[in-house]
Design an enzyme around this catalytic site. Structure first.
Site, PDB file in Angstrom:
ATOM      1  CG  ASP A 193       6.414   5.008   5.644  1.00 34.21           C
ATOM      2  OD1 ASP A 193       7.042   5.852   4.977  1.00 34.21           O
ATOM      3  OD2 ASP A 193       5.914   5.256   6.751  1.00 34.21           O
ATOM      4  CG  LEU A 240       6.600   3.104  15.028  1.00 34.32           C
ATOM      5  CD1 LEU A 240       5.287   2.471  14.584  1.00 34.32           C
ATOM      6  CD2 LEU A 240       7.725   2.073  14.994  1.00 34.32           C
ATOM      7  N   GLY A 299       9.242   5.639   9.897  1.00 29.59           N
ATOM      8  CA  GLY A 299       9.269   4.802   8.708  1.00 29.59           C
ATOM      9  C   GLY A 299       9.479   3.351   9.099  1.00 29.59           C
ATOM     10  CB  ALA A 351       9.470  10.203  11.821  1.00 30.70           C
ATOM     11  CD  GLU A 402       4.820  10.517   4.518  1.00 26.71           C
ATOM     12  OE1 GLU A 402       4.138  10.158   5.506  1.00 26.71           O
ATOM     13  OE2 GLU A 402       5.856   9.924   4.169  1.00 26.71           O
ATOM     14  NE  ARG A 419     -19.343  11.449  23.458  1.00 28.77           N
ATOM     15  CZ  ARG A 419     -18.602  10.947  24.437  1.00 28.77           C
ATOM     16  NH1 ARG A 419     -17.288  10.873  24.289  1.00 28.77           N
ATOM     17  NH2 ARG A 419     -19.151  10.521  25.549  1.00 28.77           N
ATOM     18  CG  ASP A 446       5.911  -2.853  10.105  1.00 22.11           C
ATOM     19  OD1 ASP A 446       4.734  -2.792  10.518  1.00 22.11           O
ATOM     20  OD2 ASP A 446       6.735  -1.930  10.270  1.00 22.11           O
ATOM     21  CG  HIS A 487       1.527   6.250   6.779  1.00 19.53           C
ATOM     22  ND1 HIS A 487       0.847   7.062   7.649  1.00 19.53           N
ATOM     23  CD2 HIS A 487       2.663   6.920   6.456  1.00 19.53           C
ATOM     24  CE1 HIS A 487       1.531   8.163   7.849  1.00 19.53           C
ATOM     25  NE2 HIS A 487       2.630   8.113   7.132  1.00 19.53           N
TER      26      HIS A 487
END
Length: 383
Positions: free
Chosen positions: A274, A308, A310, A142, A131, A227, A248, A216
């Site tokens: 994640d 956030l 993970g 993050a 990732e 648009r 979650d 995710h």
């Protein structure tokens, strides 16, 4: 050696059988028996007592657990994650990296190679999920901005020589991002889009080069707009696209989860965690990719800006959440925990409880908590 699992509430893609039995020989499922069928004599009999019996979960997006992270690049971290993922019913997973320098990514992949070489009795590794670092610096979430770089297939090839890379999540609008999808596929690697500000047109360019995955879903991607439908719109509009979901009820609210399952073919939805190092740990201070994180009420957020960072989710709880939210039959929802992941990544002989499939078997109680986990017929966890 052969064994028989009896009195199972067997739940597998498109199948739900109460009172079923499963015959396992060596590491493979040989036969499924319905309630009332004559059962064979075996070396061992396991009475499941009516509990849910499901295929082992496949978590294709997991950074860490139990206080450690795959990107710590230590054998201890890799082994801890590999063993503790069993507690949530995972039998196969992709340890997932972060946006970091190539040298540190290489160290992490070496720990994955050592984990397999040393025969650690934890979950199976199907490969590694990169990732980043090929993400849009304006969509960091993050991720660490210091190590963002443009898509580079040669870098991926170098890493894959250390340990197989199975999935790469990146921003398709980055220079060469559309062709990068085809380059990954040529290496047997699944490309996926995330941490991206791509327009729908930019997504389509990568889609035409074979990209069929969104990482995710809804998080760190262009939202649906009247648009330009963006990446969220692409996930709904493109029927062949697989989407990862962090269910979650924080990364995606229950109403959105319900909407997604009502609009998207369940066979294209993949539950992921994640999860980061705080998963399975008490609230408090933590970190992700060198960035300070605060965990409160189970929610992991960057200390700097509250983004956030993970999750602390377990995949067995994700399944319970979507069952409670959608009310869909478990024989359909169970596809989202392993079968769909296997289809998206080309993983063979996992994701079903059926003859010829590996005996990756998980026993769950009525609250979806894990009671026992068998990896290829071997008991590796018992609560």
């Amino acid at each position: 050696m052969n064994m028989l699992f009896k009195n199972c509430n067997l739940i597998s893609p498109d199948v739900e059988l109460e009172g079923a039995s499963i015959l396992v020989e060596n590491n493979t499922i040989r036969q499924i028996f319905a309630k009332g069928d004559a059962l064979p004599q075996t070396d061992k009999v396991i009475d499941v007592n009516g509990d849910m019996t499901v295929p082992g979960f496949v978590d294709i997006h997991c950074h860490g657990k139990s206080g450690v992270d795959f990107s710590d690049a230590t054998d201890e971290a890799m082994t801890t994650i590999g063993i503790d993922k069993l507690k949530e019913g995972v039998t196969t997973f992709l340890p997932t990296t972060l946006t970091l320098p190539e040298e540190q990514l290489a160290k992490s992949l070496r720990t994955a190679a050592d984990y397999v070489k040393n025969g650690v009795k934890g979950v199976k590794l199907a490969g590694v999920h990169l990732e980043g670092p090929f993400i849009n610096p304006k969509c960091l979430g993050a991720q660490n901005p210091d190590f963002v770089r443009e898509p580079d297939i040669e870098m991926v090839r170098r890493l894959a020589k250390i340990f197989p890379v199975k999935k790469v999540s990146y921003a398709v609008e980055m220079p060469g991002g559309d062709k990068f999808a085809a380059e990954c596929l040529a290496e047997g690697i699944t490309p996926s889009c995330v941490h991206s500000a791509a327009t729908f047109k930019q997504f389509q360019a990568a889609h035409e080069h074979g990209l069929q995955n969104l990482t995710h879903f809804c998080n760190q991607m262009t939202p649906l707009h009247h648009r330009d439908i963006g990446l969220v719109g692409a996930g709904f509009a493109c029927k062949d696209v697989f989407i990862e979901l962090i269910c979650d009820k924080l990364h995606i609210c229950p109403d959105m989860i319900s909407l997604i399952f009502s609009l998207k073919n369940v066979e294209k939805i993949q539950l992921i965690t994640d999860a980061m190092r705080a998963a399975g740990m008490p609230d408090g201070e933590s970190s992700l990719g060198g960035l300070a994180v605060i965990v409160k009420d189970g929610a992991a957020r960057l200390a700097s800006n509250g983004a956030l960072a993970g999750s602390t989710l377990q995949i067995c709880d994700a399944l319970r959440n979507v069952y409670e939210i959608t009310g869909l039959p478990l024989k359909d929802l169970i596809k989202t925990t392993s079968w769909n992941q296997a289809q998206a990544l080309g993983l063979e002989k996992i994701g079903r409880l059926a003859p010829g499939y590996l005996a990756d078997i998980v026993i769950l109680n009525s609250n979806f908590k894990v009671k026992s986990v068998f990896v290829e017929g071997e008991l590796r966890y018992q609560a």
